[in-house]
Structures are given as structure tokens and as C-alpha cells.
Scaffold this motif. Structure first.
Motif, PDB file in Angstrom:
ATOM      1  N   MET A  68       0.843  -1.191   0.000  1.00  0.00           N
ATOM      2  CA  MET A  68       0.000   0.000   0.000  1.00  0.00           C
ATOM      3  C   MET A  68       0.880   1.243   0.000  1.00  0.00           C
ATOM      4  N   THR A  69       0.561   2.201  -0.841  1.00  0.00           N
ATOM      5  CA  THR A  69       1.298   3.454  -0.883  1.00  0.00           C
ATOM      6  C   THR A  69       1.177   4.179   0.446  1.00  0.00           C
ATOM      7  N   LYS A  70       2.284   4.721   0.908  1.00  0.00           N
ATOM      8  CA  LYS A  70       2.295   5.458   2.168  1.00  0.00           C
ATOM      9  C   LYS A  70       1.279   6.599   2.123  1.00  0.00           C
ATOM     10  N   TYR A  71       0.523   6.745   3.200  1.00  0.00           N
ATOM     11  CA  TYR A  71      -0.464   7.813   3.284  1.00  0.00           C
ATOM     12  C   TYR A  71      -0.108   8.730   4.446  1.00  0.00           C
ATOM     13  N   PRO A  72      -0.209  10.026   4.291  1.00  0.00           N
ATOM     14  CA  PRO A  72      -0.537  10.679   3.033  1.00  0.00           C
ATOM     15  C   PRO A  72       0.643  10.726   2.063  1.00  0.00           C
ATOM     16  N   ASN A  73       0.327  10.558   0.794  1.00  0.00           N
ATOM     17  CA  ASN A  73       1.327  10.665  -0.274  1.00  0.00           C
ATOM     18  C   ASN A  73       1.368  12.131  -0.691  1.00  0.00           C
ATOM     19  N   VAL A  74       2.270  12.880  -0.062  1.00  0.00           N
ATOM     20  CA  VAL A  74       2.230  14.337  -0.214  1.00  0.00           C
ATOM     21  C   VAL A  74       2.575  14.771  -1.637  1.00  0.00           C
ATOM     22  N   MET A  75       3.438  14.022  -2.321  1.00  0.00           N
ATOM     23  CA  MET A  75       3.765  14.392  -3.696  1.00  0.00           C
ATOM     24  C   MET A  75       2.534  14.249  -4.594  1.00  0.00           C
ATOM     25  N   LEU A 119     -10.857  10.120   0.219  1.00  0.00           N
ATOM     26  CA  LEU A 119     -11.800   9.183  -0.382  1.00  0.00           C
ATOM     27  C   LEU A 119     -11.073   8.041  -1.081  1.00  0.00           C
ATOM     28  N   LYS A 120      -9.968   8.354  -1.698  1.00  0.00           N
ATOM     29  CA  LYS A 120      -9.171   7.331  -2.372  1.00  0.00           C
ATOM     30  C   LYS A 120      -8.672   6.297  -1.382  1.00  0.00           C
ATOM     31  N   ARG A 121      -8.213   6.748  -0.218  1.00  0.00           N
ATOM     32  CA  ARG A 121      -7.705   5.798   0.768  1.00  0.00           C
ATOM     33  C   ARG A 121      -8.838   4.961   1.356  1.00  0.00           C
ATOM     34  N   ILE A 122      -9.978   5.598   1.613  1.00  0.00           N
ATOM     35  CA  ILE A 122     -11.122   4.848   2.128  1.00  0.00           C
ATOM     36  C   ILE A 122     -11.488   3.715   1.179  1.00  0.00           C
ATOM     37  N   GLN A 123     -11.479   3.994  -0.118  1.00  0.00           N
ATOM     38  CA  GLN A 123     -11.807   2.981  -1.109  1.00  0.00           C
ATOM     39  C   GLN A 123     -10.734   1.898  -1.198  1.00  0.00           C
ATOM     40  N   VAL A 163      -8.878  18.588  18.664  1.00  0.00           N
ATOM     41  CA  VAL A 163      -7.607  18.767  19.378  1.00  0.00           C
ATOM     42  C   VAL A 163      -7.167  17.454  20.013  1.00  0.00           C
ATOM     43  N   ASP A 164      -8.098  16.730  20.610  1.00  0.00           N
ATOM     44  CA  ASP A 164      -7.758  15.446  21.221  1.00  0.00           C
ATOM     45  C   ASP A 164      -7.237  14.455  20.183  1.00  0.00           C
ATOM     46  N   LEU A 165      -7.840  14.447  18.991  1.00  0.00           N
ATOM     47  CA  LEU A 165      -7.355  13.571  17.923  1.00  0.00           C
ATOM     48  C   LEU A 165      -5.921  13.942  17.545  1.00  0.00           C
ATOM     49  N   CYS A 166      -5.624  15.224  17.512  1.00  0.00           N
ATOM     50  CA  CYS A 166      -4.262  15.660  17.187  1.00  0.00           C
ATOM     51  C   CYS A 166      -3.278  15.203  18.263  1.00  0.00           C
ATOM     52  N   LYS A 167      -3.660  15.390  19.515  1.00  0.00           N
ATOM     53  CA  LYS A 167      -2.758  15.004  20.604  1.00  0.00           C
ATOM     54  C   LYS A 167      -2.534  13.499  20.636  1.00  0.00           C
ATOM     55  N   THR A 168      -3.592  12.739  20.476  1.00  0.00           N
ATOM     56  CA  THR A 168      -3.493  11.277  20.540  1.00  0.00           C
ATOM     57  C   THR A 168      -2.644  10.730  19.409  1.00  0.00           C
ATOM     58  N   TYR A 179      -8.145  11.848   8.308  1.00  0.00           N
ATOM     59  CA  TYR A 179      -8.178  10.392   8.308  1.00  0.00           C
ATOM     60  C   TYR A 179      -8.690   9.863   9.650  1.00  0.00           C
ATOM     61  N   TYR A 180      -8.179  10.402  10.736  1.00  0.00           N
ATOM     62  CA  TYR A 180      -8.615   9.932  12.055  1.00  0.00           C
ATOM     63  C   TYR A 180      -9.995  10.462  12.403  1.00  0.00           C
ATOM     64  N   TYR A 181     -10.323  11.649  11.939  1.00  0.00           N
ATOM     65  CA  TYR A 181     -11.623  12.221  12.268  1.00  0.00           C
ATOM     66  C   TYR A 181     -12.764  11.415  11.678  1.00  0.00           C
ATOM     67  N   VAL A 182     -12.697  11.038  10.396  1.00  0.00           N
ATOM     68  CA  VAL A 182     -13.835  10.339   9.779  1.00  0.00           C
ATOM     69  C   VAL A 182     -14.038   8.956  10.368  1.00  0.00           C
ATOM     70  N   GLN A 183     -13.038   8.439  11.092  1.00  0.00           N
ATOM     71  CA  GLN A 183     -13.164   7.123  11.730  1.00  0.00           C
ATOM     72  C   GLN A 183     -13.499   7.223  13.211  1.00  0.00           C
ATOM     73  N   SER A 184     -13.671   8.434  13.707  1.00  0.00           N
ATOM     74  CA  SER A 184     -13.927   8.645  15.130  1.00  0.00           C
ATOM     75  C   SER A 184     -15.421   8.659  15.426  1.00  0.00           C
TER      76      SER A 184
END
Length: 350
Positions: free
Chosen positions: A1-8, A200-204, A278-283, A341-346
Motif C-alpha cells: 500500500m502506498t504510504k499515506y498521506p502521499n504528499v507528492m 476518499l481514495k484511501r477509504i476505497q 484537538v484530542d485527535l491531534c494530541k493522541t 483520516y482519524y476524524y472520519v473514523q472517530s
């Protein structure tokens, strides 16, 4: 699997998006581009009557929904007047300053689809002719478009197809630097559109099952205030706008983190959702900054003004020189994509 996020990949997608002219009111081509990209990864979309694009991913709980938005419309202008000397006066689309577009290359699209290029200049540009070339006010009266066409009068301009009401778009001048910066017009908000596509691409690709049915709205009227104030299902509980973080004197937002907005000119965003982000960022060790944007409104605040009973929030990558020649860094893109990524799964906030 391609590393996410693929910033390039994200930066290349941003470059593609900003290169498609889409001033508010003329977003057909960029919406088609996004719809095609999503179709290629197996995401179905529908268009609303305003021309925006909606993708829906079913979740484990279909009785409660979540909504994320990013807007693909940009600042721009319309032809206000064809002057007797063959130059054009402009009416601005969106909230920005005339000095931010002085010297900019532009394109005029006629109703027949013909493209005519030009340059936005002060009428008093030449220092050899105008004593007040440097001091004259940058405003609608003093600024004009010099067309790249042999035109000497109003009749010549109309003969090449240009008319009042034609859309004018600005050259994005997009550039990716070797040290991670991306400079361009219209990072507000095509950077966030690119990140939602990547999400959306990663979710799929990973067959991620979201906890709630989640809608992704690519809105197309945000710059004039009503992009995301409709098509919100009655089941929607949370509404997150993904837009740019505003930088400047007195601001905490920077180009290397995700900005979480506590308040803008519309008032405070939902306190519980802000704390959850903020909690998602800290965790998850995500670099973030909390901030207040004094002269700002979002798709989420537009939804609140329209009367929707939702929990609303606003995040985005920090972007310098908003509504001018903007810049951000790939670090801000990475941190924003990770939070999404973490928010939509929370789970929903209490």
C-alpha cells in the motif's frame, strides 16, 4: 500500500486543480474534473442544482450522518464595462483587494467558449506618463484589463466576442519548490479539495468502514457565501468545513500544521467538536494550531446561518497571504490529511 498521506501526489493534484479556471459562477469544468477522478476510484457522485458535487460513503450507522465540505470555486471577476479605448473594467467576484491582482495575467472566457488573454493593470501604470503611477488608489475606477488582441475601441472588443458578464480568471502561477512549498493562487480552497479526494481514495483502497454514513460536498459557491448551506440530510449530526487556515500578525496558524478554528466572524465553532479535533491531534501526534480568524466565513458557518441543527467545525492547512498569491508547505498538507483520516473514523462528540 502506498504510504499515506502521499504528499507528492497531493501536491500534483493541487497543481492540476488550480490550473483549471473556476471563478464562482463558472465552475463546470473543475467539477467535471473532480467527478471523473472520483469515478475512477469507484466513488459515485451526484450534482446538486447549484452545480456542486456530493459523494456519499455508507457507514455502520446509517441513521446518523457526518458531512465534510471543501470548495472548488475561487476568486475571480466579470467584465463590468468595455471602455472606449478597448480595455475592460472589472467587477470582482469574492472578497479581495484590487492591489492583490495588479499586474496579474488573466483569461476572459466568452459565452461561446473562446479564451482571450490579458493583463490586469492600473490605468496609470506608466511612470513616464502618469505622475501618480505609484500613489493612485488601486480600485475599480483605476484598474483595467489590457487585452492581448489588436483592439482600439469598444466595437473591436465586441467583434472578438467579449461582452459584459464574461468571466475573468487569474493565472494561478503555481510553483512547487524543492523544499516543500507550494505557491499559487486559489490554494483557498483547492488544497482542501485535493485532500478530500485523497481521503476518499484511501477509504476505497483500504475498504475502510466508517462509523457513520459520511457525505463529502465539493461546494462551488463558498466565496460568495452560500456554497455549503444546502443538501444537508436531516440525519446529519456533524458538519466539518475543510478550508484554509488564515495567517498574519496576531495569528498562531502557520504553514506547517493543521489549523483548527475556534471562532471566525460568524461566531464560535462548536466547542465540543473543537476539543474532539484537538484530542485527535494530541493522541495521534498531529501538529496543530488553534486560532481565531477575524474576517472569515466558511461553508459550515453558512450552514448554521441557513438554520441547520448540526455540530459544526472548521479546519485546514495554514496558508499565507490569503486571497492573494498564496503559499503553504507540504507539512501542513500532511498534518491536515492525517487529522481528516482519524476524524472520519472517530465517534461523534458528546
Amino acid at each position: 500500500m502506498t504510504k499515506y498521506p502521499n504528499v507528492m501526489e497531493t501536491k500534483q493534484l493541487i497543481k492540476d486543480l488550480v490550473s483549471i479556471p473556476s471563478p464562482t459562477g463558472n465552475t463546470k469544468y473543475v467539477i467535471q474534473f473532480v467527478a471523473k477522478l472520483l469515478a475512477e476510484i469507484g466513488v459515485e457522485t451526484v450534482k446538486n442544482r447549484k452545480g456542486g458535487l456530493i459523494a456519499t460513503i455508507p457507514g455502520q450507522d446509517e441513521s446518523q450522518h457526518r458531512m465534510l465540505t471543501a470548495h472548488v470555486d475561487t476568486l475571480g471577476a466579470m467584465v463590468k464595462e468595455i471602455k472606449s479605448n478597448g480595455r475592460l473594467k472589472l467587477a470582482l467576484i469574492g472578497g479581495f483587494c484590487y492591489n492583490a491582482m495588479e499586474g496579474e495575467y488573466c483569461e476572459i472566457e466568452t459565452v461561446n467558449g473562446k479564451i482571450v488573454t490579458g493583463t490586469i493593470l492600473m490605468q496609470q501604470t506608466s511612470v513616464h506618463v502618469y505622475k501618480d503611477a505609484g500613489s493612485a488608489e488601486r480600485n475599480q475606477a483605476n484598474m483595467e484589463v489590457r487585452l492581448d488582441a489588436k483592439v482600439e475601441n469598444e466595437a473591436d472588443v465586441r467583434a472578438i466576442g467579449i461582452e459584459v458578464g464574461d468571466f475573468v480568471s487569474f493565472d494561478p502561477r503555481v510553483q512547487l519548490t524543492d523544499n516543500g512549498f507550494i505557491k499559487s493562487r486559489h490554494l483557498d480552497d483547492k488544497a482542501s479539495v485535493a485532500m478530500l479526494i485523497q481521503l476518499l481514495k484511501r477509504i476505497q483502497q483500504e475498504n475502510i468502514i466508517l462509523p457513520y454514513t459520511t457525505h463529502f460536498l465539493i461546494s462551488n459557491n463558498e466565496e460568495i457565501g452560500y456554497g455549503g448551506n444546502s443538501n444537508i440530510t436531516p440525519e446529519t449530526v456533524e458538519y466539518l468545513a475543510v478550508d484554509m487556515g488564515a495567517m498574519g500578525e496576531g495569528q498562531r496558524t502557520d504553514e506547517y500544521t493543521v489549523s483548527i478554528c475556534a471562532k471566525d466572524s460568524s461566531g464560535p465553532y462548536h466547542y465540543g467538536l473543537r476539543k474532539h479535533l484537538v484530542d485527535l491531534c494530541k493522541t495521534n501526534h498531529i501538529g496543530y494550531k488553534l486560532d481565531i480568524y477575524p474576517y472569515y466565513g466558511s461553508d459550515a458557518s453558512a450552514a448554521m446561518k441557513a438554520g441547520y441543527d448540526v455540530v459544526h467545525g472548521l479546519i485546514g492547512p495554514g496558508i499565507d497571504s490569503s486571497h492573494a498569491y498564496e503559499r503553504t508547505h507540504e507539512d501542513a498538507l500532511v498534518e491536515t490529511e492525517r487529522l481528516l483520516y482519524y476524524y472520519v473514523q472517530s465517534e461523534f462528540v458528546e
